[in-house]
Scaffold this active site. Structure first.
Site, PDB file in Angstrom:
ATOM      1  CG  ASP A 159      12.323  57.240  36.398  1.00 37.25           C
ATOM      2  OD1 ASP A 159      12.328  56.612  35.331  1.00 37.25           O
ATOM      3  OD2 ASP A 159      11.795  56.809  37.438  1.00 37.25           O
ATOM      4  CG  HIS A 211      10.462  53.300  37.861  1.00 40.77           C
ATOM      5  ND1 HIS A 211      11.257  54.139  37.096  1.00 40.77           N
ATOM      6  CD2 HIS A 211      10.770  52.045  37.446  1.00 40.77           C
ATOM      7  CE1 HIS A 211      12.007  53.411  36.284  1.00 40.77           C
ATOM      8  NE2 HIS A 211      11.727  52.136  36.475  1.00 40.77           N
TER       9      HIS A 211
HETATM   10  N1  NAI Z   1      14.015  50.596  39.022  1.00 43.52           N
HETATM   11  C1  NAI Z   1      14.427  50.761  37.792  1.00 43.52           C
HETATM   12  O1  NAI Z   1      14.589  51.905  37.341  1.00 43.52           O
HETATM   13  C2  NAI Z   1      14.739  49.594  36.933  1.00 43.52           C
HETATM   14  C3  NAI Z   1      14.342  48.327  37.297  1.00 43.52           C
HETATM   15  N2  NAI Z   1      14.659  47.238  36.536  1.00 43.52           N
HETATM   16  C4  NAI Z   1      14.204  45.931  37.007  1.00 43.52           C
HETATM   17  O2  NAI Z   1      15.290  45.226  37.622  1.00 43.52           O
HETATM   18  C5  NAI Z   1      15.031  43.825  37.589  1.00 43.52           C
HETATM   19  C6  NAI Z   1      16.266  43.051  37.150  1.00 43.52           C
HETATM   20  O3  NAI Z   1      16.594  43.351  35.816  1.00 43.52           O
HETATM   21  P1  NAI Z   1      17.861  42.640  35.095  1.00 43.52           P
HETATM   22  O4  NAI Z   1      19.039  42.659  35.965  1.00 43.52           O
HETATM   23  O5  NAI Z   1      17.950  43.204  33.742  1.00 43.52           O
HETATM   24  O6  NAI Z   1      17.317  41.126  35.001  1.00 43.52           O
HETATM   25  P2  NAI Z   1      18.175  39.791  34.842  1.00 43.52           P
HETATM   26  O7  NAI Z   1      17.226  38.703  34.496  1.00 43.52           O
HETATM   27  O8  NAI Z   1      19.340  40.020  33.945  1.00 43.52           O
HETATM   28  O9  NAI Z   1      18.753  39.559  36.308  1.00 43.52           O
HETATM   29  C7  NAI Z   1      17.941  39.271  37.380  1.00 43.52           C
HETATM   30  C8  NAI Z   1      18.694  38.389  38.340  1.00 43.52           C
HETATM   31  O10 NAI Z   1      17.866  38.121  39.442  1.00 43.52           O
HETATM   32  C9  NAI Z   1      18.153  36.803  39.853  1.00 43.52           C
HETATM   33  N3  NAI Z   1      17.107  36.268  40.711  1.00 43.52           N
HETATM   34  C10 NAI Z   1      15.889  35.761  40.372  1.00 43.52           C
HETATM   35  N4  NAI Z   1      15.251  35.338  41.489  1.00 43.52           N
HETATM   36  C11 NAI Z   1      16.074  35.610  42.535  1.00 43.52           C
HETATM   37  C12 NAI Z   1      15.983  35.398  43.927  1.00 43.52           C
HETATM   38  N5  NAI Z   1      14.911  34.842  44.495  1.00 43.52           N
HETATM   39  N6  NAI Z   1      17.010  35.790  44.686  1.00 43.52           N
HETATM   40  C13 NAI Z   1      18.103  36.381  44.144  1.00 43.52           C
HETATM   41  N7  NAI Z   1      18.252  36.580  42.829  1.00 43.52           N
HETATM   42  C14 NAI Z   1      17.243  36.194  42.045  1.00 43.52           C
HETATM   43  C15 NAI Z   1      18.331  36.036  38.548  1.00 43.52           C
HETATM   44  O11 NAI Z   1      19.015  34.796  38.761  1.00 43.52           O
HETATM   45  C16 NAI Z   1      19.118  37.036  37.731  1.00 43.52           C
HETATM   46  O12 NAI Z   1      20.508  36.842  37.872  1.00 43.52           O
HETATM   47  C17 NAI Z   1      13.817  43.661  36.672  1.00 43.52           C
HETATM   48  O13 NAI Z   1      12.667  43.477  37.450  1.00 43.52           O
HETATM   49  C18 NAI Z   1      13.746  44.968  35.925  1.00 43.52           C
HETATM   50  O14 NAI Z   1      12.457  45.272  35.462  1.00 43.52           O
HETATM   51  C19 NAI Z   1      15.375  47.374  35.387  1.00 43.52           C
HETATM   52  C20 NAI Z   1      15.794  48.616  34.974  1.00 43.52           C
HETATM   53  C21 NAI Z   1      15.470  49.815  35.675  1.00 43.52           C
HETATM   54  O1  OAA Z   2      11.540  49.705  31.506  1.00 41.14           O
HETATM   55  C1  OAA Z   2      11.858  48.710  32.191  1.00 41.14           C
HETATM   56  O2  OAA Z   2      11.238  47.646  32.178  1.00 41.14           O
HETATM   57  C2  OAA Z   2      13.022  48.834  33.092  1.00 41.14           C
HETATM   58  C3  OAA Z   2      12.916  50.109  33.823  1.00 41.14           C
HETATM   59  O3  OAA Z   2      12.225  50.219  34.805  1.00 41.14           O
HETATM   60  C4  OAA Z   2      13.544  51.278  33.228  1.00 41.14           C
HETATM   61  O4  OAA Z   2      14.407  51.156  32.341  1.00 41.14           O
HETATM   62  O5  OAA Z   2      13.189  52.393  33.639  1.00 41.14           O
END
Ligand code: NAI
Ligand code: OAA
Length: 304
Positions: free
Chosen positions: A176, A203
């Protein structure tokens, strides 16, 4: 010659004071849980090239041997190991100073972050139970959404295990801040590397509160309408990416960058570097809400 030696000595001292000298820097282990995912892979790359990391542990339910082999060929000091499946989770975590959690499902168009709750709450609960057992003193950087809920869930897991330290649990809201800086600098015509914008609250959507009134350098070229538009764009930044990716996930590359910035702040804090300041979603007394993102400094980052 003598001036060259003096120059390089003072450079070493300067780097050491900033936590960058390999001889002065403590050994630090960083674990990434969800390391084979869209965020996990570029985050693994960025942590591998962080000079403060001596050991990098990459855990996922699948795919980590490949990611670890790939990243391990980069000629930076961190030693990389991949771990896969529940029976390797303990070893992946053992001795970690910082644990970064991007494990869980991302949004698709039309979903809110809350729609991820049912699946991601269970994933986070399981991972935090293992953290409490294997590295109870680690700083935990929670990326998995919905951050507004996964952080309180993690707190409850740690309380139940008797390991909770409110100063060691962080919801990563750095993206953010990254977005607010980029959009503000672009609109105000300021050099983006000099810009700072605190972002408080939470967030998700309207809980994301960029404080453009406290942005530096201040801009007097922005109208009230500009501020409203910048605020909305920052709040909707995640959705902008989800829609642009059209079903192929949410922000991964900018999130990996933001996660690396925040983890670097945690490592510097642990290493005693003064004046580390980042915004993060933490247990808070700033408002009546039990968790709230605000500017953190000494006390949080230097609590290790
Ligand atoms: N805080 C923030 O600003 C943001 C948060 N996110 C969040 O981050 C998370 C991940 O997003 P991506 O990497 O794009 O998803 P993705 O699906 O590409 O990767 C997630 C990974 O987590 C793994 N996974 C699932 N269960 C697991 C477990 N029990 N133990 C270890 N690994 C496990 C999967 O195998 C996969 O490799 C989502 O919840 C998304 O909403 C995404 C962008 C910004
Ligand atoms: O929007 C989403 O789902 C992933 C996230 O938290 C971000 O990009 O800020």
């Amino acid at each position: 010659m003598r001036s060259a030696v003096l120059k390089s000595t003072s450079e070493l001292l300067r780097r050491s004071r900033r936590g960058y000298s390999s001889s002065a820097t403590p050994e630090r282990k960083v674990a990434i849980l969800g390391a084979a995912g869209g965020i996990g892979q570029p985050l693994a790359l960025l942590m591998k090239i962080n000079p403060l990391v001596s050991s990098l542990s990459l855990f996922d339910i699948a795919g980590t041997p490949g990611v670890a082999a790939d990243v391990s060929h980069i000629n930076s000091p961190a030693l990389v190991k991949g771990f896969m499946g529940d029976d390797q989770l303990g070893e992946a975590l053992e001795g970690s100073d910082v644990v970064i959690i991007p494990a869980g499902v991302p949004r698709k168009p039309g979903m809110t972050r809350d729609d991820l709750f049912n699946i991601n709450a269970g994933i986070v609960k399981g991972l935090c139970t293992a953290i409490a057992k294997h590295c109870p003193n680690a700083l935990v950087n929670m990326i998995s959404n919905p951050v507004n809920s996964t952080v309180p869930i993690a707190a409850e897991v740690f309380k139940k295990a008797g390991t909770y330290d409110e100063k060691k649990l962080f919801g990563v809201t750095t993206l953010d801040v990254v977005r607010a800086k980029t959009f503000y600098a672009g609109k105000a015509g300021l050099p983006v590397s000099e810009v700072n914008v605190p972002v408080v609250g939470g967030h998700a959507g309207i809980t994301i509160l960029p404080l453009f009134s406290q942005a530096t350098p201040a801009s007097n070229s922005l109208s009230q309408e500009d501020i409203v538009a910048l605020t909305k764009r920052t709040q909707d930044g995640g959705t902008e990416v989800v829609e642009a990716k059209a079903g192929k996930g949410s922000a991964t590359l900018s999130m990996a960058y933001a996660g690396a910035v925040f983890a670097d702040a945690c490592l510097k804090g642990l290493n005693g570097v003064p004046d580390v300041v980042e915004c993060s979603y933490v247990q808070s007394t700033v408002t009546e809400l039990p968790f709230f993102a605000s500017k953190l400094q000494r006390g949080h980052f230097n609590s290790g």
